[in-house]
Write an enzyme that holds these catalytic residues in place. Structure first.
Site, PDB file in Angstrom:
ATOM      1  N   SER A  35      41.534  43.472  45.466  1.00 14.16           N
ATOM      2  CA  SER A  35      41.783  44.623  46.221  1.00 14.16           C
ATOM      3  C   SER A  35      41.288  45.956  46.062  1.00 14.16           C
ATOM      4  O   SER A  35      41.234  46.795  46.907  1.00 14.16           O
ATOM      5  CB  SER A  35      43.437  44.587  46.734  1.00 14.16           C
ATOM      6  OG  SER A  35      44.233  45.395  45.603  1.00 14.16           O
TER       7      SER A  35
ATOM      8  N   THR B 161      47.776  43.270  45.605  1.00 13.42           N
ATOM      9  CA  THR B 161      48.895  44.343  45.609  1.00 13.42           C
ATOM     10  C   THR B 161      48.447  45.392  45.178  1.00 13.42           C
ATOM     11  O   THR B 161      49.002  46.376  45.574  1.00 13.42           O
ATOM     12  CB  THR B 161      50.016  43.685  44.726  1.00 13.42           C
ATOM     13  OG1 THR B 161      49.366  43.724  43.565  1.00 13.42           O
ATOM     14  CG2 THR B 161      50.635  42.220  45.240  1.00 13.42           C
ATOM     15  N   ASP B 162      47.210  45.621  44.661  1.00 17.80           N
ATOM     16  CA  ASP B 162      46.967  46.877  43.901  1.00 17.80           C
ATOM     17  C   ASP B 162      46.840  47.900  44.972  1.00 17.80           C
ATOM     18  O   ASP B 162      47.193  49.198  44.785  1.00 17.80           O
ATOM     19  CB  ASP B 162      45.716  46.657  43.008  1.00 17.80           C
ATOM     20  CG  ASP B 162      45.878  45.992  41.607  1.00 17.80           C
ATOM     21  OD1 ASP B 162      47.186  45.501  41.457  1.00 17.80           O
ATOM     22  OD2 ASP B 162      44.840  45.637  41.139  1.00 17.80           O
TER      23      ASP B 162
ATOM     24  N   THR C  91      45.717  38.543  44.086  1.00 15.87           N
ATOM     25  CA  THR C  91      46.151  37.429  43.058  1.00 15.87           C
ATOM     26  C   THR C  91      46.891  36.475  43.814  1.00 15.87           C
ATOM     27  O   THR C  91      46.895  35.098  43.302  1.00 15.87           O
ATOM     28  CB  THR C  91      47.355  38.352  42.245  1.00 15.87           C
ATOM     29  OG1 THR C  91      46.617  39.186  41.658  1.00 15.87           O
ATOM     30  CG2 THR C  91      48.098  37.306  41.359  1.00 15.87           C
TER      31      THR C  91
HETATM   32  N1  ASP Z   1      44.344  42.838  41.184  1.00  9.88           N
HETATM   33  C1  ASP Z   1      44.970  42.133  42.059  1.00  9.88           C
HETATM   34  C2  ASP Z   1      44.605  42.606  43.628  1.00  9.88           C
HETATM   35  O1  ASP Z   1      44.797  43.568  43.916  1.00  9.88           O
HETATM   36  C3  ASP Z   1      46.463  42.234  41.949  1.00  9.88           C
HETATM   37  C4  ASP Z   1      47.265  41.406  42.837  1.00  9.88           C
HETATM   38  O2  ASP Z   1      46.929  40.844  43.816  1.00  9.88           O
HETATM   39  O3  ASP Z   1      48.416  41.615  42.564  1.00  9.88           O
HETATM   40  O4  ASP Z   1      43.629  42.120  43.933  1.00  9.88           O
END
Ligand code: ASP
Length: 326
Positions: free
Chosen positions: A58, A90-91, A16
């Site tokens: 991710s 973050t995932d 993100t």
């Molecule tokens: N869906 C995103 C990812 O993990 C979420 C994030 O980066 O916060 O790529």
């Protein structure tokens, strides 16, 4: 010309933090390291190398990708870079941070960060997280701590942290322990040190599939039986409580364990699996008697990564048992 005091390498991998509005709604990977670094005001004396490794959400980062990140970090350190920052979705950020800890051990600072809000959103947290992550990577106090995760001004140890909220900006926690430090008014303060030793592993050959099955009320034997002939290297069961399954699933687990290692972890999310407390059918003692491997302190996702790395190196069941007991 002033000599740079500290050179940091930034490795962008997507997430993100690097996303922008996509056609048709939502956000998708868009920015590379240059765009991420644009507009940051770095502390005097810090120079920033920028590298684009991938631009992935991710969930699609593989262990081979994490090995690519680790190799790129090692190459940067070998040419004199003092610290590394990895931006990541973050995932699965906690899994990449954990795998980097296994691959790199403790050495120069490696800091993984990301954002819950993309660049265009009100209150975007990417620039603040990235600025703080660069500060941590440039701070000699971060040497020897192993890879760290910077989120919301908190510094977390790679093997303790996990995502605990799907959308709020304060999405990471190291409960039941805690962050090991903070960035306050731009200054890094460590309150704790990571003294836990972790195994050292890297991707050997092909990485086998290792599914994680979550137990609950009355885990069905059919759920385990579905893997009887599946092309998988091992199975992790996220058991209930201290690592338990229903009595009626035990026979199917036993049978599968004759073919591939079956590992019992806990779905609880905090605390290790038990080893010597309960003795009923489906308990940790019953499963251990049948040769099911105990995941110990490792959460199901961590047990999965350890198992995949060990199997990619051709390690046998006994070596895997030792790793899980580490
Ligand atoms: N869906 C995103 C990812 O993990 C979420 C994030 O980066 O916060 O790529």
């Amino acid at each position: 010309m002033t000599q740079p005091r500290c050179s940091i390498a930034l490795f962008a991998t997507g997430g993100t933090i690097a996303m922008a509005p996509a056609d048709g709604g939502g956000v998708a990977p868009s920015h590379g390291a240059d765009a991420l670094a644009a507009g940051l005001s770095l502390d005097a004396g810090i120079t920033l190398e920028r590298h684009d490794l991938f631009a992935k959400p991710s969930a699609s980062i593989s262990l081979a990708d994490v090995q690519t990140i680790a190799d790129a970090i090692e190459a940067a350190f070998a040419r004199g870079v003092e610290g590394a920052v990895v931006t990541h979705g973050t995932d699965t950020l906690e899994e990449t941070a954990f795998a980097l800890a296994l691959m790199l051990g403790r050495g120069k600072p490696v800091v993984v960060t990301g954002a819950m809000r993309s660049a265009g959103e009100a209150g975007a947290d990417g620039p603040a997280n990235l600025t703080a992550a660069i500060r941590v990577a440039a701070n000699p106090a971060a040497n020897g701590q192993g890879p760290l995760v910077l989120f919301g001004q908190e510094v977390h140890a790679a093997h303790l942290v996990r995502k605990v909220h799907s959308s709020r900006p304060h999405a990471f926690s190291s409960e039941p322990f805690g962050p090991i430090g903070h960035v306050v008014e731009g200054h890094l303060r460590f309150e704790l040190a990571t003294i836990a030793d972790l195994p050292r592993l890297s991707v050997g050959g092909a990485v086998p599939a290792v599914p994680v099955v979550q137990a609950g009320l009355d885990l069905e034997p059919e759920t385990i039986g579905a893997f009887a002939n599946a092309p998988i290297g091992a199975l992790v069961i996220a058991g209930v409580g201290g690592g338990h399954v229903s009595a009626r699933a035990v026979e199917a687990i036993d049978r599968l364990n004759d073919r591939i290692p079956v590992i019992i972890a806990s779905r609880v999310g905090m605390g290790a699996t038990l080893r010597e407390s309960y003795a009923y059918d489906g308990s940790e003692i019953d499963l251990a008697r049948r040769g099911i491997l105990n995941a110990g302190r490792w959460r199901p996702a961590q047990a999965r990564l350890l198992t995949q790395l060990a199997l990619s190196q051709g390690q046998d069941r006994a070596a895997l048992a030792d790793l899980l007991a580490f």
